[in-house]
Design a protein around this motif. Structure first.
Motif, PDB file in Angstrom:
ATOM      1  N   MET A 105       1.249  15.969 -20.923  1.00 16.73           N
ATOM      2  CA  MET A 105       0.252  15.670 -21.151  1.00 16.73           C
ATOM      3  C   MET A 105      -0.574  14.677 -20.970  1.00 16.73           C
ATOM      4  SD  MET A 105      -0.104  19.878 -18.449  1.00 16.73           S
ATOM      5  CE  MET A 105      -0.819  19.065 -17.504  1.00 16.73           C
ATOM      6  N   TYR A 106      -1.442  14.529 -22.615  1.00 16.44           N
ATOM      7  CA  TYR A 106      -2.290  13.719 -22.627  1.00 16.44           C
ATOM      8  C   TYR A 106      -2.237  12.270 -22.446  1.00 16.44           C
ATOM      9  CZ  TYR A 106      -4.966  17.106 -25.150  1.00 16.44           C
ATOM     10  OH  TYR A 106      -5.005  18.571 -25.348  1.00 16.44           O
ATOM     11  N   GLU A 107      -0.267  11.647 -22.827  1.00 20.53           N
ATOM     12  CA  GLU A 107      -1.004  10.451 -21.663  1.00 20.53           C
ATOM     13  C   GLU A 107      -0.594  10.066 -20.346  1.00 20.53           C
ATOM     14  OE1 GLU A 107       3.748   9.542 -23.513  1.00 20.53           O
ATOM     15  OE2 GLU A 107       3.410   9.433 -25.191  1.00 20.53           O
ATOM     16  N   GLN A 108      -0.400  11.251 -19.591  1.00 25.57           N
ATOM     17  CA  GLN A 108      -0.780  11.174 -18.075  1.00 25.57           C
ATOM     18  C   GLN A 108      -2.346  11.204 -17.948  1.00 25.57           C
ATOM     19  OE1 GLN A 108       2.169  14.838 -17.352  1.00 25.57           O
ATOM     20  NE2 GLN A 108       2.941  13.653 -15.968  1.00 25.57           N
ATOM     21  N   LEU A 109      -2.817  12.072 -19.265  1.00 23.46           N
ATOM     22  CA  LEU A 109      -3.804  12.275 -19.127  1.00 23.46           C
ATOM     23  C   LEU A 109      -4.871  10.611 -19.025  1.00 23.46           C
ATOM     24  CD1 LEU A 109      -7.407  13.186 -18.514  1.00 23.46           C
ATOM     25  CD2 LEU A 109      -7.264  13.747 -21.052  1.00 23.46           C
ATOM     26  N   SER A 132      -3.918   8.007 -18.612  1.00 22.31           N
ATOM     27  CA  SER A 132      -3.221   6.830 -17.206  1.00 22.31           C
ATOM     28  C   SER A 132      -3.848   7.073 -16.054  1.00 22.31           C
ATOM     29  CB  SER A 132      -1.222   7.238 -16.876  1.00 22.31           C
ATOM     30  OG  SER A 132      -1.472   6.663 -16.124  1.00 22.31           O
ATOM     31  N   TYR A 133      -4.007   8.507 -15.527  1.00 22.05           N
ATOM     32  CA  TYR A 133      -4.581   8.403 -14.869  1.00 22.05           C
ATOM     33  C   TYR A 133      -5.795   8.565 -15.381  1.00 22.05           C
ATOM     34  CZ  TYR A 133      -7.122  12.280 -10.912  1.00 22.05           C
ATOM     35  OH  TYR A 133      -8.196  12.421  -9.966  1.00 22.05           O
ATOM     36  N   ILE A 134      -7.396   8.570 -16.226  1.00 16.63           N
ATOM     37  CA  ILE A 134      -8.397   7.278 -16.445  1.00 16.63           C
ATOM     38  C   ILE A 134      -8.082   6.409 -15.728  1.00 16.63           C
ATOM     39  CG2 ILE A 134      -9.622   7.501 -18.147  1.00 16.63           C
ATOM     40  CD1 ILE A 134      -9.560  10.134 -17.011  1.00 16.63           C
ATOM     41  N   GLY A 135      -7.201   5.924 -16.614  1.00 16.82           N
ATOM     42  CA  GLY A 135      -6.836   4.057 -15.855  1.00 16.82           C
ATOM     43  C   GLY A 135      -7.529   4.417 -14.721  1.00 16.82           C
ATOM     44  N   THR A 153     -10.805   4.643 -13.546  1.00 13.58           N
ATOM     45  CA  THR A 153     -11.696   3.329 -13.739  1.00 13.58           C
ATOM     46  C   THR A 153     -11.155   2.173 -12.712  1.00 13.58           C
ATOM     47  OG1 THR A 153     -11.010   4.383 -16.233  1.00 13.58           O
ATOM     48  CG2 THR A 153     -11.779   1.591 -15.655  1.00 13.58           C
ATOM     49  N   ARG A 154      -9.502   2.048 -12.394  1.00 14.99           N
ATOM     50  CA  ARG A 154      -9.625   0.949 -11.517  1.00 14.99           C
ATOM     51  C   ARG A 154      -9.797   1.269  -9.955  1.00 14.99           C
ATOM     52  NH1 ARG A 154      -4.738   1.529 -14.435  1.00 14.99           N
ATOM     53  NH2 ARG A 154      -3.209   2.476 -12.622  1.00 14.99           N
ATOM     54  N   LYS A 155      -9.922   2.478  -9.837  1.00 12.76           N
ATOM     55  CA  LYS A 155     -10.864   3.182  -8.242  1.00 12.76           C
ATOM     56  C   LYS A 155     -11.992   2.467  -8.395  1.00 12.76           C
ATOM     57  CE  LYS A 155      -8.557   5.346  -5.433  1.00 12.76           C
ATOM     58  NZ  LYS A 155      -8.123   4.531  -4.210  1.00 12.76           N
ATOM     59  N   GLU A 156     -12.759   2.384  -9.578  1.00 17.54           N
ATOM     60  CA  GLU A 156     -13.997   2.813  -9.734  1.00 17.54           C
ATOM     61  C   GLU A 156     -15.172   3.325  -9.681  1.00 17.54           C
ATOM     62  OE1 GLU A 156     -15.878  -1.887  -7.695  1.00 17.54           O
ATOM     63  OE2 GLU A 156     -13.884  -1.997  -7.051  1.00 17.54           O
ATOM     64  N   ARG A 157     -14.103   4.679  -9.838  1.00 19.86           N
ATOM     65  CA  ARG A 157     -15.704   5.591 -10.229  1.00 19.86           C
ATOM     66  C   ARG A 157     -16.280   5.563 -11.240  1.00 19.86           C
ATOM     67  NH1 ARG A 157     -13.955  10.093  -7.846  1.00 19.86           N
ATOM     68  NH2 ARG A 157     -11.968  10.336  -6.640  1.00 19.86           N
ATOM     69  N   SER A 158     -16.861   5.983 -11.020  1.00 18.70           N
ATOM     70  CA  SER A 158     -18.546   5.790 -12.387  1.00 18.70           C
ATOM     71  C   SER A 158     -17.750   6.490 -13.513  1.00 18.70           C
ATOM     72  CB  SER A 158     -19.702   6.827 -12.017  1.00 18.70           C
ATOM     73  OG  SER A 158     -19.947   8.147 -12.342  1.00 18.70           O
ATOM     74  N   ARG A 159     -18.730   5.378 -14.020  1.00 19.72           N
ATOM     75  CA  ARG A 159     -18.682   6.414 -15.638  1.00 19.72           C
ATOM     76  C   ARG A 159     -18.672   7.393 -15.953  1.00 19.72           C
ATOM     77  NH1 ARG A 159     -21.360   2.937 -20.819  1.00 19.72           N
ATOM     78  NH2 ARG A 159     -20.223   1.424 -19.265  1.00 19.72           N
ATOM     79  N   ALA A 160     -19.776   8.111 -15.736  1.00 18.40           N
ATOM     80  CA  ALA A 160     -19.854   9.726 -16.044  1.00 18.40           C
ATOM     81  C   ALA A 160     -18.671  10.670 -14.830  1.00 18.40           C
ATOM     82  CB  ALA A 160     -21.504  10.157 -14.904  1.00 18.40           C
ATOM     83  N   THR A 161     -18.099  10.227 -13.876  1.00 17.74           N
ATOM     84  CA  THR A 161     -17.666  10.942 -13.182  1.00 17.74           C
ATOM     85  C   THR A 161     -16.207  10.743 -14.306  1.00 17.74           C
ATOM     86  OG1 THR A 161     -18.307  10.471 -10.969  1.00 17.74           O
ATOM     87  CG2 THR A 161     -16.038  10.931 -11.020  1.00 17.74           C
ATOM     88  N   VAL A 162     -15.498   9.624 -14.607  1.00 18.81           N
ATOM     89  CA  VAL A 162     -14.613   9.524 -15.259  1.00 18.81           C
ATOM     90  C   VAL A 162     -14.626  10.150 -16.567  1.00 18.81           C
ATOM     91  CG1 VAL A 162     -13.348   7.939 -17.032  1.00 18.81           C
ATOM     92  CG2 VAL A 162     -13.708   7.194 -13.988  1.00 18.81           C
ATOM     93  N   ASN A 163     -16.098  10.262 -17.586  1.00 19.09           N
ATOM     94  CA  ASN A 163     -15.402  11.369 -18.590  1.00 19.09           C
ATOM     95  C   ASN A 163     -16.148  12.659 -18.108  1.00 19.09           C
ATOM     96  OD1 ASN A 163     -16.576   8.971 -20.082  1.00 19.09           O
ATOM     97  ND2 ASN A 163     -18.605   9.399 -19.534  1.00 19.09           N
ATOM     98  N   GLN A 164     -16.751  13.093 -17.277  1.00 16.49           N
ATOM     99  CA  GLN A 164     -16.251  14.413 -17.047  1.00 16.49           C
ATOM    100  C   GLN A 164     -14.496  14.740 -16.026  1.00 16.49           C
ATOM    101  OE1 GLN A 164     -19.105  17.179 -16.597  1.00 16.49           O
ATOM    102  NE2 GLN A 164     -16.955  18.066 -16.677  1.00 16.49           N
ATOM    103  N   ALA A 213     -12.026  20.609  -8.562  1.00 18.01           N
ATOM    104  CA  ALA A 213     -11.506  19.038  -7.785  1.00 18.01           C
ATOM    105  C   ALA A 213     -10.821  18.191  -9.153  1.00 18.01           C
ATOM    106  CB  ALA A 213     -12.126  18.459  -7.527  1.00 18.01           C
ATOM    107  N   ALA A 214     -11.137  18.382 -10.049  1.00 19.77           N
ATOM    108  CA  ALA A 214     -10.699  17.010 -11.129  1.00 19.77           C
ATOM    109  C   ALA A 214     -10.017  17.689 -11.447  1.00 19.77           C
ATOM    110  CB  ALA A 214     -11.409  17.368 -12.500  1.00 19.77           C
ATOM    111  N   ILE A 215      -8.784  18.747 -11.640  1.00 19.07           N
ATOM    112  CA  ILE A 215      -7.953  19.096 -12.517  1.00 19.07           C
ATOM    113  C   ILE A 215      -6.736  19.525 -10.457  1.00 19.07           C
ATOM    114  CG2 ILE A 215      -6.215  21.417 -12.394  1.00 19.07           C
ATOM    115  CD1 ILE A 215      -8.946  22.675 -13.778  1.00 19.07           C
TER     116      ILE A 215
END
Length: 278
Positions: free
Chosen positions: A1-5, A7-10, A13-24, A71-73
């Motif tokens: 699942m970490y590889e999928q994570l 991929s999801y983080i990428g 990022t491409r959707k231009e979510r803020s850095r704080a949101t991506v880190n959360q 929401a993240a999950i």
């Protein structure tokens, strides 16, 4: 699942979510993956395991925090093709008022500005007035540039949306004077001694120190509370929630309603003024 994570983080990022949101999202999903690896030794995650995790979150966190994590999950589960594992968020009845101990009043806001002036911190005084005079988020402060001040308006890009924020006459004049004294030739107005934009954490710490010296409760002192104060003052003056939503950059008026809640004290005063109790 970490590889999928990853991929999801990428994807986020491409959707231009803020850095704080991506880190959360990374933190919340990583915690979920760890718990699921414990609950499902064979690697097969079940809906029951996700529901159990949701209950555990409810025992440890406030409902609003639980919903943020869910929401993240849920977003991660949908991205990985496991919509069947998604769970419902918790329903919260909206409060008709905000707690008085968390509401920053206009008097307290002005006392913090007076304190900044008294200690010779013109930058902090003007920073507070810029947040209070425009209603922008602290993350949007970088758009208040020398060029924007000269023009009298700032073009702000956030979450794929653009809006124009007016820099009214009195604030414009004060900022222009500050720019001349600081010999700023371009770029953000509020910068460090090394001419780098002030970041959120620095502003937060400076506000906390200022609030302490001004005798304002620390639970009230944070940048976003100034945005709430702006919203309440704007609405009291104009009574146009649709216009306020545009000014704040909200696409949903329900979000704007949260910003204009008065304190419980004010709510009780208005109820008493109905004259329905002898």
């Amino acid at each position: 699942m970490y590889e999928q994570l990853e991929s999801y983080i990428g994807y986020l990022t491409r959707k231009e979510r803020s850095r704080a949101t991506v880190n959360q999202y990374r933190r919340d999903i990583s915690a979920f993956i760890i718990e699921m690896s414990r609950a499902a030794a064979d690697g097969c995650v079940t809906k029951e395991a996700v529901i159990k995790y949701k209950r555990q979150l409810c025992e440890r966190y406030r409902i609003s925090s639980v919903n943020t994590k869910l929401a993240a999950i849920n977003g991660f589960l949908e991205y990985t093709g496991r919509r069947d594992l998604r769970v419902k968020t918790m329903r919260i009845q909206r409060r008709a008022y905000c707690p008085r101990e968390k509401e920053l009043t206009k008097r307290e806001y002005l006392s913090m500005i007076d304190q900044a002036i008294a200690q010779g911190d013109e930058r902090m005084s003007l920073l507070m007035q810029t947040l209070g005079g425009t209603g922008i988020r602290v993350s949007e402060l970088r758009y208040i540039t020398v060029e924007a001040v000269e023009k009298g308006e700032a073009s702000i890009w956030l979450k794929g949306k653009n809006r124009t924020v007016l820099i009214a006459g009195r604030l414009k004049k004060r900022l222009q004077s500050y720019i001349r004294r600081e010999k700023l030739t371009g770029g953000p107005v509020f910068v460090t001694s090394g001419r780098k934009p002030l970041d959120r954490s620095n502003i937060w710490k400076m506000m906390k120190r200022l609030g302490e010296k001004a005798g304002v409760g620390k639970e009230k002192v944070f940048p976003h509370n100034v945005r709430h104060l702006f919203a309440r003052c704007f609405y009291e003056n104009d009574k146009d929630i649709a216009k306020l939503a545009d000014v704040l950059g909200h696409s949903n008026i329900d979000t704007t309603r949260i910003y204009i809640m008065t304190s419980g004290y004010e709510h009780r005063r208005k109820i008493d003024a109905l004259g329905l109790v002898l």
